[in-house]
Write an enzyme that holds these catalytic residues in place. Sequence first.
Site, PDB file in Angstrom:
ATOM      1  N   LYS A  96      59.222  76.454 -52.666  1.00 24.57           N
ATOM      2  CA  LYS A  96      60.325  75.571 -52.262  1.00 24.57           C
ATOM      3  C   LYS A  96      61.393  76.430 -51.601  1.00 24.57           C
ATOM      4  O   LYS A  96      61.742  77.487 -52.110  1.00 24.57           O
ATOM      5  CB  LYS A  96      60.889  74.874 -53.503  1.00 24.57           C
ATOM      6  CG  LYS A  96      62.051  73.982 -53.232  1.00 24.57           C
ATOM      7  CD  LYS A  96      62.464  73.126 -54.409  1.00 24.57           C
ATOM      8  CE  LYS A  96      62.536  73.811 -55.726  1.00 24.57           C
ATOM      9  NZ  LYS A  96      62.991  72.977 -56.818  1.00 24.57           N
ATOM     10  N   CYS A 113      70.979  73.810 -40.157  1.00 23.45           N
ATOM     11  CA  CYS A 113      69.798  73.245 -39.498  1.00 23.45           C
ATOM     12  C   CYS A 113      69.139  72.188 -40.377  1.00 23.45           C
ATOM     13  O   CYS A 113      68.959  72.387 -41.580  1.00 23.45           O
ATOM     14  CB  CYS A 113      68.799  74.373 -39.204  1.00 23.45           C
ATOM     15  SG  CYS A 113      67.255  73.799 -38.487  1.00 23.45           S
ATOM     16  N   CYS A 115      66.389  70.540 -38.694  1.00 21.18           N
ATOM     17  CA  CYS A 115      65.104  70.333 -38.004  1.00 21.18           C
ATOM     18  C   CYS A 115      64.057  71.376 -38.403  1.00 21.18           C
ATOM     19  O   CYS A 115      62.888  71.232 -38.065  1.00 21.18           O
ATOM     20  CB  CYS A 115      65.294  70.375 -36.489  1.00 21.18           C
ATOM     21  SG  CYS A 115      65.582  72.029 -35.819  1.00 21.18           S
ATOM     22  N   CYS A 124      72.048  76.413 -37.887  1.00 22.09           N
ATOM     23  CA  CYS A 124      71.548  75.815 -36.652  1.00 22.09           C
ATOM     24  C   CYS A 124      71.730  76.798 -35.506  1.00 22.09           C
ATOM     25  O   CYS A 124      72.786  77.418 -35.382  1.00 22.09           O
ATOM     26  CB  CYS A 124      72.325  74.525 -36.365  1.00 22.09           C
ATOM     27  SG  CYS A 124      71.970  73.807 -34.749  1.00 22.09           S
ATOM     28  N   HIS A 128      67.032  72.507 -32.243  1.00 16.59           N
ATOM     29  CA  HIS A 128      66.747  71.070 -32.424  1.00 16.59           C
ATOM     30  C   HIS A 128      66.644  70.362 -31.065  1.00 16.59           C
ATOM     31  O   HIS A 128      65.921  69.377 -30.936  1.00 16.59           O
ATOM     32  CB  HIS A 128      67.800  70.399 -33.324  1.00 16.59           C
ATOM     33  CG  HIS A 128      69.182  70.530 -32.802  1.00 16.59           C
ATOM     34  ND1 HIS A 128      70.050  71.522 -33.206  1.00 16.59           N
ATOM     35  CD2 HIS A 128      69.848  69.794 -31.882  1.00 16.59           C
ATOM     36  CE1 HIS A 128      71.203  71.387 -32.575  1.00 16.59           C
ATOM     37  NE2 HIS A 128      71.106  70.347 -31.757  1.00 16.59           N
TER      38      HIS A 128
HETATM   39  S1  FES Z   1      69.283  71.348 -36.455  1.00 13.54           S
HETATM   40 FE1  FES Z   1      67.733  72.822 -36.450  1.00 13.54          FE
HETATM   41  S2  FES Z   1      68.324  74.175 -34.942  1.00 13.54           S
HETATM   42 FE2  FES Z   1      69.861  72.696 -34.970  1.00 13.54          FE
END
Ligand code: FES
Length: 149
Positions: A96, A113, A115, A124, A128
Amino acid sequence: MKSRERIRNVGNRAKKSKMEFLSKIVRVHIPDYLNSVPVPDSFGGFLDLTAGQWLHLFAFSGTVAAAVYVSVKPYLDKKDQKDQLVNLRIQKESSKVVNMVDIEDLGNKVCYCRCWRSKKFPLCDGSHAKHNEDTGDNVGPLVLKRKDV
Ligand code: FES
């Protein structure tokens, strides 16, 4: 002592009875049923089947198809789950991924982040945008910002 033997004998008879029942199903009923399935000897034989025989054949085929589907489905689901992974490369050795950040260290604004494509994860880095372009997704970062006082 005799009552224990009687109880044991009753238990053994019950087990034997269950096995006889199972044995009869496997040795008698299933072969009888399979022999009754109207499978023609040639493809042309399908044309000679009656409506009742077609119905019997469909019921049999449906049952076999359902049994195969139920048997194979768990393996298909596992493959589907792998295709739907969110995390493709970050800390894959861990069971995890958890990131801890002290609130005092956040500063005035920080973007996390969501994504799972950032090379600076958990922060981030703008990856994304490419992910959204490639997949048609619409994910973006979690922005934590100190309130203007
Ligand atoms: S939300 Fe993943 S790089 Fe921006």
